[in-house]
Design a protein around this motif. Structure first.
Motif, PDB file in Angstrom:
ATOM      1  N   MET A  90      -9.569  30.004 -14.344  1.00  0.00           N
ATOM      2  CA  MET A  90     -10.728  30.851 -14.594  1.00  0.00           C
ATOM      3  C   MET A  90     -11.196  31.608 -13.352  1.00  0.00           C
ATOM      4  SD  MET A  90     -12.850  27.944 -16.686  1.00  0.00           S
ATOM      5  CE  MET A  90     -14.386  28.870 -16.665  1.00  0.00           C
ATOM      6  N   SER A  91     -10.624  31.319 -12.211  1.00  0.00           N
ATOM      7  CA  SER A  91     -11.119  31.873 -10.949  1.00  0.00           C
ATOM      8  C   SER A  91     -11.105  33.404 -10.946  1.00  0.00           C
ATOM      9  CB  SER A  91     -10.268  31.359  -9.789  1.00  0.00           C
ATOM     10  OG  SER A  91     -10.654  31.995  -8.583  1.00  0.00           O
ATOM     11  N   PRO A  92     -12.188  34.020 -10.478  1.00  0.00           N
ATOM     12  CA  PRO A  92     -12.226  35.490 -10.397  1.00  0.00           C
ATOM     13  C   PRO A  92     -11.396  36.039  -9.247  1.00  0.00           C
ATOM     14  CG  PRO A  92     -14.255  34.558  -9.513  1.00  0.00           C
ATOM     15  CD  PRO A  92     -13.471  33.404 -10.079  1.00  0.00           C
ATOM     16  N   ARG A  93     -10.945  35.154  -8.335  1.00  0.00           N
ATOM     17  CA  ARG A  93     -10.128  35.603  -7.205  1.00  0.00           C
ATOM     18  C   ARG A  93      -8.715  35.045  -7.367  1.00  0.00           C
ATOM     19  NH1 ARG A  93     -12.823  34.078  -1.612  1.00  0.00           N
ATOM     20  NH2 ARG A  93     -13.019  32.036  -2.630  1.00  0.00           N
ATOM     21  N   PRO A  94      -7.707  35.915  -7.380  1.00  0.00           N
ATOM     22  CA  PRO A  94      -6.334  35.413  -7.488  1.00  0.00           C
ATOM     23  C   PRO A  94      -5.968  34.593  -6.258  1.00  0.00           C
ATOM     24  CG  PRO A  94      -6.342  37.754  -6.981  1.00  0.00           C
ATOM     25  CD  PRO A  94      -7.763  37.371  -7.251  1.00  0.00           C
ATOM     26  N   GLY A  95      -5.192  33.567  -6.483  1.00  0.00           N
ATOM     27  CA  GLY A  95      -4.783  32.715  -5.365  1.00  0.00           C
ATOM     28  C   GLY A  95      -4.515  31.307  -5.845  1.00  0.00           C
ATOM     29  N   ASP A  96      -3.910  30.518  -4.980  1.00  0.00           N
ATOM     30  CA  ASP A  96      -3.490  29.174  -5.362  1.00  0.00           C
ATOM     31  C   ASP A  96      -4.536  28.108  -5.087  1.00  0.00           C
ATOM     32  OD1 ASP A  96      -1.033  30.168  -6.145  1.00  0.00           O
ATOM     33  OD2 ASP A  96      -0.159  29.897  -4.156  1.00  0.00           O
ATOM     34  N   ASP A  97      -5.596  28.453  -4.375  1.00  0.00           N
ATOM     35  CA  ASP A  97      -6.538  27.415  -3.945  1.00  0.00           C
ATOM     36  C   ASP A  97      -7.987  27.859  -4.173  1.00  0.00           C
ATOM     37  OD1 ASP A  97      -7.317  24.997  -2.937  1.00  0.00           O
ATOM     38  OD2 ASP A  97      -7.252  25.644  -0.833  1.00  0.00           O
ATOM     39  N   PRO A  98      -8.409  28.005  -5.440  1.00  0.00           N
ATOM     40  CA  PRO A  98      -9.796  28.412  -5.690  1.00  0.00           C
ATOM     41  C   PRO A  98     -10.766  27.306  -5.307  1.00  0.00           C
ATOM     42  CG  PRO A  98      -8.736  27.756  -7.738  1.00  0.00           C
ATOM     43  CD  PRO A  98      -7.663  27.745  -6.686  1.00  0.00           C
ATOM     44  N   CYS A  99     -11.967  27.691  -4.990  1.00  0.00           N
ATOM     45  CA  CYS A  99     -13.021  26.710  -4.693  1.00  0.00           C
ATOM     46  C   CYS A  99     -13.726  26.352  -5.997  1.00  0.00           C
ATOM     47  CB  CYS A  99     -14.019  27.273  -3.686  1.00  0.00           C
ATOM     48  SG  CYS A  99     -15.358  26.088  -3.313  1.00  0.00           S
ATOM     49  N   ILE A 100     -13.568  25.112  -6.423  1.00  0.00           N
ATOM     50  CA  ILE A 100     -14.150  24.612  -7.671  1.00  0.00           C
ATOM     51  C   ILE A 100     -15.150  23.516  -7.324  1.00  0.00           C
ATOM     52  CG2 ILE A 100     -13.643  23.557  -9.913  1.00  0.00           C
ATOM     53  CD1 ILE A 100     -10.730  24.508  -9.550  1.00  0.00           C
ATOM     54  N   VAL A 101     -16.310  23.523  -7.985  1.00  0.00           N
ATOM     55  CA  VAL A 101     -17.310  22.475  -7.759  1.00  0.00           C
ATOM     56  C   VAL A 101     -17.855  21.984  -9.105  1.00  0.00           C
ATOM     57  CG1 VAL A 101     -17.996  23.407  -5.506  1.00  0.00           C
ATOM     58  CG2 VAL A 101     -19.249  24.105  -7.570  1.00  0.00           C
ATOM     59  N   ILE A 102     -18.388  20.786  -9.095  1.00  0.00           N
ATOM     60  CA  ILE A 102     -19.132  20.262 -10.244  1.00  0.00           C
ATOM     61  C   ILE A 102     -20.606  20.331  -9.904  1.00  0.00           C
ATOM     62  CG2 ILE A 102     -19.672  18.203 -11.605  1.00  0.00           C
ATOM     63  CD1 ILE A 102     -16.798  17.374 -11.459  1.00  0.00           C
ATOM     64  N   LEU A 103     -21.371  21.031 -10.735  1.00  0.00           N
ATOM     65  CA  LEU A 103     -22.818  21.153 -10.542  1.00  0.00           C
ATOM     66  C   LEU A 103     -23.509  20.059 -11.334  1.00  0.00           C
ATOM     67  CD1 LEU A 103     -25.335  22.670  -9.512  1.00  0.00           C
ATOM     68  CD2 LEU A 103     -25.155  24.155 -11.531  1.00  0.00           C
ATOM     69  N   THR A 104     -24.148  19.124 -10.646  1.00  0.00           N
ATOM     70  CA  THR A 104     -24.796  17.982 -11.276  1.00  0.00           C
ATOM     71  C   THR A 104     -26.315  18.095 -11.167  1.00  0.00           C
ATOM     72  OG1 THR A 104     -25.016  15.551 -11.208  1.00  0.00           O
ATOM     73  CG2 THR A 104     -24.643  16.657  -9.120  1.00  0.00           C
ATOM     74  N   PRO A 105     -27.063  17.538 -12.121  1.00  0.00           N
ATOM     75  CA  PRO A 105     -28.521  17.471 -11.962  1.00  0.00           C
ATOM     76  C   PRO A 105     -28.931  16.474 -10.886  1.00  0.00           C
ATOM     77  CG  PRO A 105     -27.880  17.217 -14.275  1.00  0.00           C
ATOM     78  CD  PRO A 105     -26.634  17.085 -13.456  1.00  0.00           C
ATOM     79  N   GLY A 106     -27.992  15.598 -10.467  1.00  0.00           N
ATOM     80  CA  GLY A 106     -28.306  14.645  -9.415  1.00  0.00           C
ATOM     81  C   GLY A 106     -28.003  13.215  -9.802  1.00  0.00           C
ATOM     82  N   ILE A 107     -28.255  12.324  -8.870  1.00  0.00           N
ATOM     83  CA  ILE A 107     -27.852  10.920  -9.037  1.00  0.00           C
ATOM     84  C   ILE A 107     -28.619  10.205 -10.135  1.00  0.00           C
ATOM     85  CG2 ILE A 107     -27.088  10.698  -6.650  1.00  0.00           C
ATOM     86  CD1 ILE A 107     -29.732   9.242  -6.053  1.00  0.00           C
ATOM     87  N   TYR A 108     -29.741  10.753 -10.568  1.00  0.00           N
ATOM     88  CA  TYR A 108     -30.522  10.073 -11.602  1.00  0.00           C
ATOM     89  C   TYR A 108     -30.126  10.499 -13.016  1.00  0.00           C
ATOM     90  CZ  TYR A 108     -33.342   8.654  -7.636  1.00  0.00           C
ATOM     91  OH  TYR A 108     -33.752   8.128  -6.441  1.00  0.00           O
TER      92      TYR A 108
END
Length: 484
Positions: free
Chosen positions: A216-234
């Motif tokens: 899904m990355s908008p930038r072509p390449g082999d190593d996109p930066c992917i993160v999980i957005l969490t509401p937090g530890i609670y």
């Protein structure tokens, strides 16, 4: 704990996943049933204890909210797996892919031309009162035209053996980490049974998820930066957020860790400065992901995130607005949705449903509240339901008023005779009701887990499988019987 004696086991009136009506082990379960029968009471107890110790050592927990408090509890797990033959599963997998493909086309249509409404296949009034339709998403073209990249569809088996789809979870489905951990625990407790090679693996989920997100990355390449957005530890699913991030080798971030720049790109704050983010697997509800567009008081989201997404500078999974199809009233139209977009008959059946917004359906529901399960359109986790056969007159009267006040918000289904599966109890194995949540990934091509998360109602006679309400889970084995 008593020794397993299959002669004493009976699940009268229900389809049992391991034992046939004649009292014999189903072919795919024969090896497991014999193995359990050969264990004496001490060995059985040791197996159960080994599973509990493994869960403690592995730190597998879930969070329960009670009376304003958050309590971390060890994951409730039963060591007797649920088994499905591979030949049956392959048909189920095809049905799930068909269903999610049609639902993604439906969501995309609703945010563009709304042809399905113009052709009078789907009522405009349902969309008009949808609490999950996001006008801010109109006209957006997400990668591959996919909105629900991760779907968890709940399946139940009735007394005749038919698998039905009970509901589709298209917003932020959870539970896949427990499916994976259930397998890890079972391999520790029953290692000998995996030596045959007939039990299909499940451990490729995280690599499939990573590849789907990367595509899904908008930038072509082999190593996109992917993160999980969490509401937090609670958050109740934080264990899963951390688990999936660790397995994929990506960062878990909170809203305060991200910022949208003047170029409308999303950046992650790091010690050495800002680093651009390409794909966000977000586990935060729509209404909290961007205070600039939705809830202005949200501290969980990122200001400007919707702007970045709309301009194609960042990809979001699942896409905002995907929940428009995650509605128990919309569910009743899925067979028609499949027929409309794919010109195919559904491979997996829906549970028969009554929509209270229609006069005849509403009258039937109000006259038969003691026999039906009544659900609000957008609750999850088993909350807000009326299980008619187990309800009091006071509860039914309350629901009658709720239905009359807001018919669009309620639907009803017959009480299914949910299948059972042998579950280890103090007196040996006893039947307990189960459901199944497989997970479907939709990217350039769809992919389905081999099995899924089997949830089990640990209380005798209960139909409620949700862990938040006293349920537990089992490993799910898809067994290849070829050559047997």
């Amino acid at each position: 704990m008593s020794k397993v004696n299959w002669e004493d086991y009976a699940s009268k009136g229900f389809f049992d996943e391991l034992i046939s009506a004649s009292g014999q082990a189903r072919p795919e379960a024969a090896m497991l049933c014999q193995y359990l029968a050969d264990l004496d009471a001490r060995e059985l107890s040791e197996h159960k204890t080994a599973a509990e110790v493994a869960i403690q050592l592995m730190g597998i927990t879930f969070t329960v909210y009670t009376e304003g408090n958050m309590i971390d509890r060890a994951w409730p797990f039963d060591i007797v797996p649920r088994i499905i033959p591979l030949a049956e599963w392959q048909k189920t997998e095809a049905g799930l892919k068909q269903r999610v493909q049609a639902l993604n086309m439906f969501i995309d249509d609703l945010y563009h031309d709304q042809k399905i409404i113009k052709d009078k296949v789907f009522p405009a009034e349902i969309l008009a009162k949808s609490v999950n339709f996001r006008k801010q998403c109109v006209g957006v073209h997400p990668p591959h035209n996919i909105w629900a990249h991760i779907c968890g569809s709940d399946l139940v088996r009735d007394k005749d053996g038919t698998l039905y789809v009970l509901e589709d979870n298209l917003r932020i489905p959870s539970g896949v980490s427990y499916m994976l951990e259930n397998r890890n625990v079972t391999k520790r407790v029953l290692p000998d049974l995996f030596a045959t090679g007939r039990i299909q693996p499940v451990d490729d989920y995280t690599s499939q998820l990573y590849d789907m997100l990367a595509s899904m990355s908008p930038r072509p390449g082999d190593d996109p930066c992917i993160v999980i957005l969490t509401p937090g530890i609670y958050n109740s699913a934080y264990y899963e957020h951390a688990y999936l991030a660790q397995q994929m080798g990506i960062e878990v971030v909170e809203g305060s860790d991200l910022v949208v720049g003047e170029d409308d790109c999303v950046y992650m704050r790091r010690i050495d400065g800002l680093s651009r983010v390409d794909v966000i697997y977000r586990r935060v509800d729509d209404l909290f992901i961007d205070p600039e567009v939705f809830n202005p008081d949200s501290a969980l989201g990122v200001k400007g995130l919707m702007r970045a997404w709309r301009k194609g500078k960042v990809a979001l999974a699942n896409a905002p607005g995907a929940g428009v199809a995650d509605d128990k009233v919309v569910y009743a139209f899925v067979p028609a949705i499949i027929k409309y977009y794919l010109d195919q008959e559904p491979l997996l059946p829906n549970v028969p449903s009554y929509l209270c917004m229609f006069d005849d359906d509403r009258k039937y529901v109000l006259d038969n509240l003691d026999k039906l399960v009544v659900k609000p359109a957008n609750e999850s986790g088993g909350y807000g339901m009326l299980i008619g056969p187990h309800s009091t007159k006071k509860e039914r009267d309350k629901f009658a008023e709720l239905i009359k006040a807001d018919p669009r918000n309620y639907m009803a289904q017959p009480t299914l005779a949910l299948s059972t599966s042998p579950t280890l109890c103090e007196n040996g194995v006893e039947p307990r009701h189960v459901d199944l949540r497989p997970f479907i990934l939709s990217g350039e091509t769809p992919w389905v887990t081999t099995g899924g998360l089997t949830r089990v109602a640990l209380t005798k006679g209960s139909l409620v499988v949700n862990s938040s309400q006293g349920g537990g889970s089992k490993d799910t084995w898809i067994v290849d019987m070829a050559g047997n």
